[in-house]
Design an enzyme around this catalytic site. Sequence first.
Site, mmCIF file in Angstrom:
data_model
loop_
_atom_site.group_PDB
_atom_site.id
_atom_site.type_symbol
_atom_site.label_atom_id
_atom_site.label_comp_id
_atom_site.label_asym_id
_atom_site.label_seq_id
_atom_site.Cartn_x
_atom_site.Cartn_y
_atom_site.Cartn_z
ATOM 1 N N ASN A 9 30.441 1.420 -39.877
ATOM 2 C CA ASN A 9 31.156 0.977 -38.678
ATOM 3 C C ASN A 9 32.506 1.685 -38.632
ATOM 4 O OD1 ASN A 9 32.546 -0.399 -36.698
ATOM 5 N ND2 ASN A 9 32.656 -2.348 -37.829
ATOM 6 N N LYS A 11 34.754 1.699 -36.331
ATOM 7 C CA LYS A 11 35.809 0.962 -35.606
ATOM 8 C C LYS A 11 36.561 1.918 -34.662
ATOM 9 C CE LYS A 11 35.901 -2.281 -39.358
ATOM 10 N NZ LYS A 11 36.615 -3.346 -40.058
ATOM 11 N N HIS A 104 30.998 -8.749 -34.194
ATOM 12 C CA HIS A 104 31.901 -8.419 -35.303
ATOM 13 C C HIS A 104 33.118 -9.345 -35.248
ATOM 14 C CE1 HIS A 104 34.723 -6.273 -37.830
ATOM 15 N NE2 HIS A 104 33.663 -5.687 -38.367
ATOM 16 N N GLU A 106 36.143 -8.837 -35.565
ATOM 17 C CA GLU A 106 37.282 -8.333 -34.784
ATOM 18 C C GLU A 106 37.060 -8.592 -33.291
ATOM 19 O OE1 GLU A 106 37.210 -4.449 -36.590
ATOM 20 O OE2 GLU A 106 37.837 -5.376 -38.465
ATOM 21 N N GLU A 175 29.609 -10.862 -43.014
ATOM 22 C CA GLU A 175 30.904 -10.238 -43.294
ATOM 23 C C GLU A 175 31.982 -11.311 -43.354
ATOM 24 O OE1 GLU A 175 30.868 -5.807 -42.073
ATOM 25 O OE2 GLU A 175 31.459 -6.974 -40.334
ATOM 26 N N GLY A 181 38.428 -5.083 -44.560
ATOM 27 C CA GLY A 181 39.614 -4.226 -44.502
ATOM 28 C C GLY A 181 40.735 -4.680 -45.421
ATOM 29 N N SER A 217 34.879 -4.616 -47.391
ATOM 30 C CA SER A 217 35.428 -3.832 -48.506
ATOM 31 C C SER A 217 34.360 -3.297 -49.465
ATOM 32 C CB SER A 217 36.495 -4.635 -49.269
ATOM 33 O OG SER A 217 37.578 -4.932 -48.413
HETATM 34 P P1 PGA Z 1 35.599 -2.700 -44.369
HETATM 35 O O1 PGA Z 1 34.988 -3.165 -42.945
HETATM 36 O O2 PGA Z 1 34.481 -2.062 -45.146
HETATM 37 O O3 PGA Z 1 36.696 -1.729 -44.014
HETATM 38 O O4 PGA Z 1 36.103 -3.940 -45.038
HETATM 39 C C1 PGA Z 1 33.694 -3.689 -42.832
HETATM 40 C C2 PGA Z 1 33.405 -4.074 -41.402
HETATM 41 O O5 PGA Z 1 34.299 -4.607 -40.717
HETATM 42 O O6 PGA Z 1 32.272 -3.865 -40.911
#
Ligand code: PGA
Length: 257
Positions: A9, A11, A104, A106, A175, A181, A217
């Site tokens: 992903n 983003k 997601h 976000e 997640e 992140g 992460s």
């Molecule tokens: P990250 O993001 O690996 O940077 O923690 C994962 C995601 O939001 O899909």
Amino acid sequence: MKKIYLYGNWKMNMTQEETEGFYKDFVGQATPLAATMGKTLEVAVFPPFTSLGVAASAAKSLVSCPAPILGAQNVYFEPKGAFTGEVSIAMIKDVGCTHVILGHSERRTIFGETDKLIAKKVKATLDAGLVPVFCYGETLAEREGNATFDVVSRQLRALSALSPAELEKIIYAYEPVWAIGTGKSATSAEAQEVCAYSKRLAEEMGARSVTVLYGGSVKPDNAKELLSMDAIDGALVGGASLKADTFLRIYKGYAGI
Ligand code: PGA
């Protein structure tokens, strides 16, 4: 060896030029894995809308290894019309996408997407023959308040109007919001527990078996432990998916290559 789903992903990262660069590096990194790709390894990338076109063209020119599956990071459920700023399912299909990330955290927290809206998007995506990558997971406050299973159950049950066959077509991505992140991944035991719970819940809702990824992460150095858990079928990777080398090392670390 079980099949591993390695989904990236991107983003709000990666210009068109950077996307082309990723595909160039991808060839070198993925060619040694060409025989496993599509069999014990399924790779997908989810560039921003503006880079989907170049990603699709770059994918066509890959010869020494299969191209990653192409997906979008979001979509709107209406087919067309006065929805300024939105992109339809037909549009992402037209540019070459077969998958789309929905729900997601976000989108849920920054853009206020509700379970109901996400469920509509999932249904419209399935109706169009695309694969929804459905994300869900608890916040830190919810985990600390022992509400993880209630939250996950509410988010998954928002899909309960779907038929068993539809539920089976979805790729689920657990997640935990506190792990996204932050560099702080869930432990393999924590991730396993919720992924196993998700599978049981999907079965209660009528699915025979479903694919559940873990995200938050995931990096080359924690991939082996996470991906070895039996309820975890793969990883949805954010930060570590932006470079082909780091991204594929997640699988290589797991497979011991
Ligand atoms: P990250 O993001 O690996 O940077 O923690 C994962 C995601 O939001 O899909």
